[in-house]
Structure formats: structure tokens, C-alpha cells
Design a protein around this motif. Structure first.
Motif, PDB file in Angstrom:
ATOM      1  N   GLY A 128       0.800  -1.215   0.000  1.00 34.65           N
ATOM      2  CA  GLY A 128       0.000   0.000   0.000  1.00 34.65           C
ATOM      3  C   GLY A 128       0.830   1.260   0.000  1.00 34.65           C
ATOM      4  O   GLY A 128       0.306   2.346   0.229  1.00 34.65           O
ATOM      5  N   ILE A 129       2.126   1.152  -0.209  1.00 33.05           N
ATOM      6  CA  ILE A 129       3.004   2.310  -0.294  1.00 33.05           C
ATOM      7  C   ILE A 129       3.880   2.177  -1.533  1.00 33.05           C
ATOM      8  O   ILE A 129       4.023   1.099  -2.087  1.00 33.05           O
ATOM      9  CB  ILE A 129       3.906   2.457   0.963  1.00 33.05           C
ATOM     10  N   ILE A 130       4.438   3.299  -1.968  1.00 31.91           N
ATOM     11  CA  ILE A 130       5.448   3.244  -3.029  1.00 31.91           C
ATOM     12  C   ILE A 130       6.750   2.858  -2.346  1.00 31.91           C
ATOM     13  O   ILE A 130       7.278   3.593  -1.519  1.00 31.91           O
ATOM     14  CB  ILE A 130       5.591   4.591  -3.746  1.00 31.91           C
ATOM     15  N   ASP A 131       7.273   1.685  -2.656  1.00 27.25           N
ATOM     16  CA  ASP A 131       8.394   1.135  -1.901  1.00 27.25           C
ATOM     17  C   ASP A 131       9.689   1.922  -2.122  1.00 27.25           C
ATOM     18  O   ASP A 131       9.896   2.531  -3.174  1.00 27.25           O
ATOM     19  CB  ASP A 131       8.596  -0.323  -2.289  1.00 27.25           C
ATOM     20  N   ASP A 156      21.498   0.721   4.366  1.00 28.33           N
ATOM     21  CA  ASP A 156      21.559   1.366   5.675  1.00 28.33           C
ATOM     22  C   ASP A 156      23.003   1.615   6.104  1.00 28.33           C
ATOM     23  O   ASP A 156      23.962   1.312   5.374  1.00 28.33           O
ATOM     24  CB  ASP A 156      20.787   0.560   6.721  1.00 28.33           C
ATOM     25  N   ASN A 157      23.178   2.162   7.301  1.00 28.38           N
ATOM     26  CA  ASN A 157      24.508   2.534   7.785  1.00 28.38           C
ATOM     27  C   ASN A 157      25.368   1.337   8.168  1.00 28.38           C
ATOM     28  O   ASN A 157      26.521   1.492   8.553  1.00 28.38           O
ATOM     29  CB  ASN A 157      24.398   3.508   8.963  1.00 28.38           C
ATOM     30  N   LYS A 158      24.814   0.139   8.042  1.00 24.29           N
ATOM     31  CA  LYS A 158      25.577  -1.093   8.298  1.00 24.29           C
ATOM     32  C   LYS A 158      25.838  -1.870   7.009  1.00 24.29           C
ATOM     33  O   LYS A 158      26.343  -2.990   7.038  1.00 24.29           O
ATOM     34  CB  LYS A 158      24.832  -1.969   9.306  1.00 24.29           C
ATOM     35  N   GLY A 159      25.440  -1.258   5.872  1.00 24.69           N
ATOM     36  CA  GLY A 159      25.710  -1.885   4.586  1.00 24.69           C
ATOM     37  C   GLY A 159      24.654  -2.858   4.116  1.00 24.69           C
ATOM     38  O   GLY A 159      24.858  -3.547   3.112  1.00 24.69           O
ATOM     39  N   GLN A 160      23.500  -2.893   4.790  1.00 22.80           N
ATOM     40  CA  GLN A 160      22.443  -3.821   4.424  1.00 22.80           C
ATOM     41  C   GLN A 160      21.326  -3.094   3.669  1.00 22.80           C
ATOM     42  O   GLN A 160      20.996  -1.951   3.986  1.00 22.80           O
ATOM     43  CB  GLN A 160      21.849  -4.480   5.679  1.00 22.80           C
ATOM     44  N   GLU A 161      20.743  -3.778   2.680  1.00 19.83           N
ATOM     45  CA  GLU A 161      19.609  -3.191   1.967  1.00 19.83           C
ATOM     46  C   GLU A 161      18.361  -3.282   2.845  1.00 19.83           C
ATOM     47  O   GLU A 161      18.027  -4.348   3.362  1.00 19.83           O
ATOM     48  CB  GLU A 161      19.355  -3.926   0.642  1.00 19.83           C
ATOM     49  N   ARG A 162      17.659  -2.164   3.010  1.00 24.30           N
ATOM     50  CA  ARG A 162      16.447  -2.119   3.819  1.00 24.30           C
ATOM     51  C   ARG A 162      15.328  -1.501   2.995  1.00 24.30           C
ATOM     52  O   ARG A 162      15.523  -0.483   2.323  1.00 24.30           O
ATOM     53  CB  ARG A 162      16.669  -1.288   5.089  1.00 24.30           C
ATOM     54  N   SER A 163      14.165  -2.086   3.049  1.00 25.39           N
ATOM     55  CA  SER A 163      13.035  -1.571   2.276  1.00 25.39           C
ATOM     56  C   SER A 163      11.829  -1.314   3.166  1.00 25.39           C
ATOM     57  O   SER A 163      11.650  -1.973   4.203  1.00 25.39           O
ATOM     58  CB  SER A 163      12.649  -2.546   1.154  1.00 25.39           C
ATOM     59  N   LEU A 164      10.998  -0.380   2.745  1.00 25.43           N
ATOM     60  CA  LEU A 164       9.765  -0.079   3.485  1.00 25.43           C
ATOM     61  C   LEU A 164       8.826  -1.276   3.491  1.00 25.43           C
ATOM     62  O   LEU A 164       8.178  -1.563   4.500  1.00 25.43           O
ATOM     63  CB  LEU A 164       9.061   1.112   2.841  1.00 25.43           C
ATOM     64  N   SER A 165       8.721  -1.970   2.364  1.00 25.27           N
ATOM     65  CA  SER A 165       7.774  -3.077   2.265  1.00 25.27           C
ATOM     66  C   SER A 165       8.104  -4.218   3.224  1.00 25.27           C
ATOM     67  O   SER A 165       7.215  -4.970   3.616  1.00 25.27           O
ATOM     68  CB  SER A 165       7.722  -3.600   0.829  1.00 25.27           C
ATOM     69  N   GLN A 166       9.365  -4.332   3.633  1.00 25.68           N
ATOM     70  CA  GLN A 166       9.752  -5.377   4.588  1.00 25.68           C
ATOM     71  C   GLN A 166       9.226  -5.102   5.994  1.00 25.68           C
ATOM     72  O   GLN A 166       9.261  -5.978   6.853  1.00 25.68           O
ATOM     73  CB  GLN A 166      11.276  -5.500   4.639  1.00 25.68           C
ATOM     74  N   LEU A 167       8.735  -3.890   6.211  1.00 25.92           N
ATOM     75  CA  LEU A 167       8.267  -3.500   7.546  1.00 25.92           C
ATOM     76  C   LEU A 167       6.766  -3.687   7.713  1.00 25.92           C
ATOM     77  O   LEU A 167       6.183  -3.214   8.691  1.00 25.92           O
ATOM     78  CB  LEU A 167       8.643  -2.042   7.816  1.00 25.92           C
ATOM     79  N   LYS A 168       6.125  -4.376   6.785  1.00 21.51           N
ATOM     80  CA  LYS A 168       4.694  -4.652   6.905  1.00 21.51           C
ATOM     81  C   LYS A 168       4.423  -5.380   8.211  1.00 21.51           C
ATOM     82  O   LYS A 168       5.133  -6.313   8.577  1.00 21.51           O
ATOM     83  CB  LYS A 168       4.218  -5.501   5.724  1.00 21.51           C
ATOM     84  N   GLY A 169       3.407  -4.936   8.928  1.00 22.75           N
ATOM     85  CA  GLY A 169       3.111  -5.479  10.246  1.00 22.75           C
ATOM     86  C   GLY A 169       3.496  -4.530  11.361  1.00 22.75           C
ATOM     87  O   GLY A 169       3.110  -4.700  12.517  1.00 22.75           O
ATOM     88  N   LYS A 170       4.278  -3.499  11.010  1.00 22.90           N
ATOM     89  CA  LYS A 170       4.681  -2.476  11.970  1.00 22.90           C
ATOM     90  C   LYS A 170       4.092  -1.124  11.572  1.00 22.90           C
ATOM     91  O   LYS A 170       3.784  -0.884  10.402  1.00 22.90           O
ATOM     92  CB  LYS A 170       6.205  -2.361  12.033  1.00 22.90           C
ATOM     93  N   VAL A 171       3.930  -0.264  12.556  1.00 24.23           N
ATOM     94  CA  VAL A 171       3.607   1.135  12.266  1.00 24.23           C
ATOM     95  C   VAL A 171       4.938   1.834  11.998  1.00 24.23           C
ATOM     96  O   VAL A 171       5.876   1.721  12.797  1.00 24.23           O
ATOM     97  CB  VAL A 171       2.883   1.804  13.454  1.00 24.23           C
ATOM     98  N   VAL A 172       5.035   2.526  10.866  1.00 28.47           N
ATOM     99  CA  VAL A 172       6.315   3.089  10.437  1.00 28.47           C
ATOM    100  C   VAL A 172       6.240   4.619  10.342  1.00 28.47           C
ATOM    101  O   VAL A 172       5.300   5.170   9.765  1.00 28.47           O
ATOM    102  CB  VAL A 172       6.748   2.515   9.074  1.00 28.47           C
ATOM    103  N   LEU A 173       7.232   5.247  10.920  1.00 30.15           N
ATOM    104  CA  LEU A 173       7.434   6.680  10.711  1.00 30.15           C
ATOM    105  C   LEU A 173       8.506   6.811   9.639  1.00 30.15           C
ATOM    106  O   LEU A 173       9.677   6.510   9.868  1.00 30.15           O
ATOM    107  CB  LEU A 173       7.884   7.356  12.009  1.00 30.15           C
ATOM    108  N   LEU A 174       8.099   7.212   8.439  1.00 35.75           N
ATOM    109  CA  LEU A 174       9.026   7.426   7.327  1.00 35.75           C
ATOM    110  C   LEU A 174       9.524   8.859   7.435  1.00 35.75           C
ATOM    111  O   LEU A 174       8.747   9.805   7.284  1.00 35.75           O
ATOM    112  CB  LEU A 174       8.320   7.189   5.989  1.00 35.75           C
ATOM    113  N   ASP A 175      10.803   9.016   7.677  1.00 35.02           N
ATOM    114  CA  ASP A 175      11.348  10.334   7.996  1.00 35.02           C
ATOM    115  C   ASP A 175      12.449  10.725   7.017  1.00 35.02           C
ATOM    116  O   ASP A 175      13.407   9.976   6.801  1.00 35.02           O
ATOM    117  CB  ASP A 175      11.915  10.312   9.415  1.00 35.02           C
ATOM    118  N   PHE A 176      12.305  11.905   6.405  1.00 34.06           N
ATOM    119  CA  PHE A 176      13.325  12.465   5.527  1.00 34.06           C
ATOM    120  C   PHE A 176      14.091  13.521   6.327  1.00 34.06           C
ATOM    121  O   PHE A 176      13.476  14.468   6.851  1.00 34.06           O
ATOM    122  CB  PHE A 176      12.690  13.089   4.284  1.00 34.06           C
ATOM    123  N   HIS A 177      15.412  13.377   6.398  1.00 37.52           N
ATOM    124  CA  HIS A 177      16.175  14.173   7.354  1.00 37.52           C
ATOM    125  C   HIS A 177      17.532  14.585   6.771  1.00 37.52           C
ATOM    126  O   HIS A 177      18.092  13.900   5.914  1.00 37.52           O
ATOM    127  CB  HIS A 177      16.394  13.341   8.619  1.00 37.52           C
TER     128      HIS A 177
END
Length: 377
Positions: free
Chosen positions: A247-250, A255-276
Motif C-alpha cells: 500500500g506504499i510506493i516502496d 543502511d549505515n551497516k551496509g544492508q539493503e532495507r526496504s519499506l515493504s519489509q516492515l509490513k506489520g509495523k507502524v512506520v514513521l518514514l522520515d526524511f532528514h
């Protein structure tokens, strides 16, 4: 373009909130003027009138919570109209030139749609002139027309779509055609995916749950899926069968540890998407505020997916080394695709995503960020 039949005008109730489309079309005596809703199933006639020698007309209908699209038509001559409130839109035209020479008042978006319609007709005429030029080879014809289209898309993207992606005129621009050729086509052009995604994200946010918004979202997701499938074929790394619709544009970043992280992998959690931007003066204060929220609600299912727009990678890693949430970085900084897709106009900016991976609100719609998060946990 369109809404399902259930979204058509209801003309029977005097108690409903109404919009009005009225005006004059001269030199059209005895012609039938149709007022049509542009639905997903195609144009649907809502009302019609046989014009007198004066050419006056008046239509009305039930206002909707989101922008809705209609058109005035005499034979093949068309005037496109968008409505989104209990407004009165006034159209004046002369029949022989009504498609390009009309004036419209009462809705700024309708004026922008008029501009887009005139420019689209001019583009089509230019393309036809190139096709008729017998001095050009088939390859030259094709290349010349594509150059015209690319220049048109660049201009419309900059001055209409990305300028205000929630506007009805931006939605209208996405579905313009030359003949049967869709000018913006996310199945074949990666830049067009960004245009559709930007408008879809805005409609997800400002007009949640609407059929038009869901249709836009599905088109953008399909384009992203196609893009990943093509990439998978080229790189033989991604399994195309594992591409999922959410339901989001992925967004997928390192990340800062060298791992690929995606928004879609966080399904099931409430997510604060923050641009900083960590180099901004008020960054420490904002990070402290986010820490308080994270510490309070992380155990209940809150996650923060923070995208840095800092250009200095080493500085970013230093600043995020001790942060407990997901910290990723856009290597293209302020030119990043993520900013375009989510129509980020200023920084910092945030969005709230529910457990189903659906974008719920953006910062402008949030009065109390903690209360919004609590309501979704």
C-alpha cells in the motif's frame, strides 16, 4: 481516467452538496451538448441539453470528497472539467473552436487543464506534420516525434505534475495521449513511474480510499514491478516472482551497516518514514524528539525508517552510529528519486504508515504525532 459507476453524479436529491457547470456556447443552435463523467469504464452521460440560439446551458451534480472529472461535448468537440467542491464553474466558448478557444472561471485547476488540453492538441498537430513530411525517413520521423514527446513530458512534469501532484490537473496530465499513444507510460519509461508515483502518493495521503487514488496507486506499483522484473532479467539477482504489491510506493536503500532495507519489509509495523538532513542546525533537537517517541513505542510495534539526504557519507555514518532505528541514505541527495516520488517539498518531512503498509498521513495532516502513532498501534 475515472471513477466507477457508483461515483457518478446524483441529481435527485436537493439536500446534497452541489456543484454547477454553466455558461454559453455560441454558434451551436440545435446542437446537443452532453455532460459526461469520465469513469474508469469510459465516458458516461450524466445529462444533456439541446442548445438554443443563445447557447446557454446549466448542469449540476453532487460534490465528491476528491477531485472528479467530467467533460462537455458536442460531437467530437470536447471541454474537460474537474470539480472538487460546491463550486460554480463558468465556461464560455464558440462552437467551431470550443476545444481550444474556450474560457473557464471558478476553478484554477480547470484553467490548468485547459492549458494542458491546448498544449496536447498542439503537440499532436506537430507530430502529424512530421508524419506528413515526405522528406523525412521513417527513422527520422520516429526520432523527431519522440524528441517532441520527451520535451513535452519534461515540461509538463516540472511545471504541472511535480509542482502540485495532488492537483486534478496533475492527474489529468498523466492520462494525456497522442492518438492511442499514452504520453506518460510507466510500463516503458522509468521517469514516468516517478510521475505516477508522485501523484499516487499525494492522492493516497489527501484522498485516501478513493477509487481514483487506488487506481493510480496500482498503476504506479505495476510500473515499479515491471522495472524490477526487467532489472532482474538484466542482473539475474532479483527473483521477479517475489515482487509484492503493497500500500506504499516502496523504497529500497542501503543502511549505515551496509544492508539493503526496504519499506515493504516492515509490513506489520507502524512506520514513521522520515526524511532528514543531519547537517541542519536543528537536527540534534529533532533526533532527540524522535528518540523519545521510538523508546516509548518501539516495543509496541513502531519502527522508524529514516532517509538521510546528507551528501557526506562519512558524516552521516558518524551521526547515525548510535541510532536504534533504520538509517538509510539517498546517495543523490536533494536530486533523489525518493523525494520526487513522495513529493517532498521541504526538509525535514515525515509520513506515517500503518501496519498494512498503507500510507496514512504526511506531516501537514498531523497535529499530534504521538497521538497518531498510538492510534495505529
Amino acid at each position: 481516467m475515472a471513477l466507477s459507476l457508483s461515483g457518478l453524479l446524483t441529481l435527485t436529491s436537493c439536500n446534497e452538496k452541489k456543484f454547477h457547470v454553466e455558461g454559453t456556447i455560441t454558434n451551436a443552435a440545435d446542437s446537443v451538448l452532453y455532460f459526461e463523467n469520465m469513469s474508469l469504464e469510459g465516458p458516461v452521460t450524466v445529462d444533456s441539453v439541446k442548445l438554443s440560439s443563445k447557447g446557454t446551458f446549466s448542469f449540476s451534480g453532487e460534490s465528491s470528497a476528491n477531485p472528479e472529472f467530467y467533460r462537455l461535448r458536442i460531437s467530437g468537440h470536447i471541454i474537460n472539467v474537474a470539480v472538487d467542491s460546491t463550486e460554480t464553474i463558468t465556461v464560455n466558448a464558440d462552437y467551431p473552436t470550443m476545444s481550444t478557444g474556450y474560457s473557464i472561471k471558478g476553478n484554477d485547476d480547470c484553467e490548468r487543464i485547459r492549458q494542458l488540453s491546448v498544449r496536447q492538441i498542439a503537440l499532436q498537430n506537430q507530430a502529424m506534420a512530421i508524419e506528413r513530411n515526405m522528406e523525412l525517413s521513417p527513422t527520422e520521423v520516429r526520432d523527431s516525434i519522440m524528441s517532441l514527446i520527451l520535451a513535452y513530458k519534461e515540461d509538463i512534469s516540472k511545471n504541472y505534475i511535480f509542482k502540485d501532484p495532488k492537483a486534478a490537473s496533475s492527474y489529468f496530465a498523466l492520462f494525456q495521449t497522442i492518438g492511442s499513444y499514452l504520453i506518460f507510460n510507466p510500463r516503458y519509461d522509468r521517469n514516468d513511474i516517478q510521475a505516477f508515483a508522485a501523484v499516487a502518493t499525494s492522492w493516497d495521503t489527501f484522498y485516501p480510499g478513493t477509487v481514483r487514488g487506488e487506481n493510480l496507486h496500482n498503476i504506479a506499483i505495476t510500473g515499479l514491478q515491471t522495472e524490477r522484473i526487467v532489472d532482474a532479467e538484466n542482473s539475474k539477482v532479483i527473483d521477479a516472482s517475489k515482487v509484492e504489491t503493497t500500500g506504499i510506493i516502496d523504497i529500497k536503500l542501503i543502511d549505515n551497516k551496509g544492508q539493503e532495507r526496504s519499506l515493504s519489509q516492515l509490513k506489520g509495523k507502524v512506520v514513521l518514514l522520515d526524511f532528514h538532513v543531519f547537517s541542519m542546525a536543528d537536527s540534534p533537537k529533532r533526533i532527540l524528539s524522535l528518540r523519545e517517541i521510538y523508546n516509548k513505542y518501539h516495543a509496541q510495534g513502531l519502527e522508524i525508517y529514516q532517509i538521510s539526504l546528507d551528501t557526506d557519507e562519512h558524516f552521516w555514518k558518524q551521526q547515525t552510529a548510535a541510532l536504534p532505528w533504520i538509517s538509510v541514505r539517498e546517495t543523490e541527495g536533494l536530486s533523489s528519486r525518493s523525494l520526487m516520488v513522495y513529493n517532498v517539498q521541504s526538509l525535514p518531512e515525515f509520513f506515517i504508515i500503518d501496519r498494512g503498509n498503507n500510507l496514512v498521513k504526511r506531516s501537514q495532516q498531523v497535529k499530534d504525532i504521538e497521538a497518531e502513532i498510538k492510534s495505529l498501534l
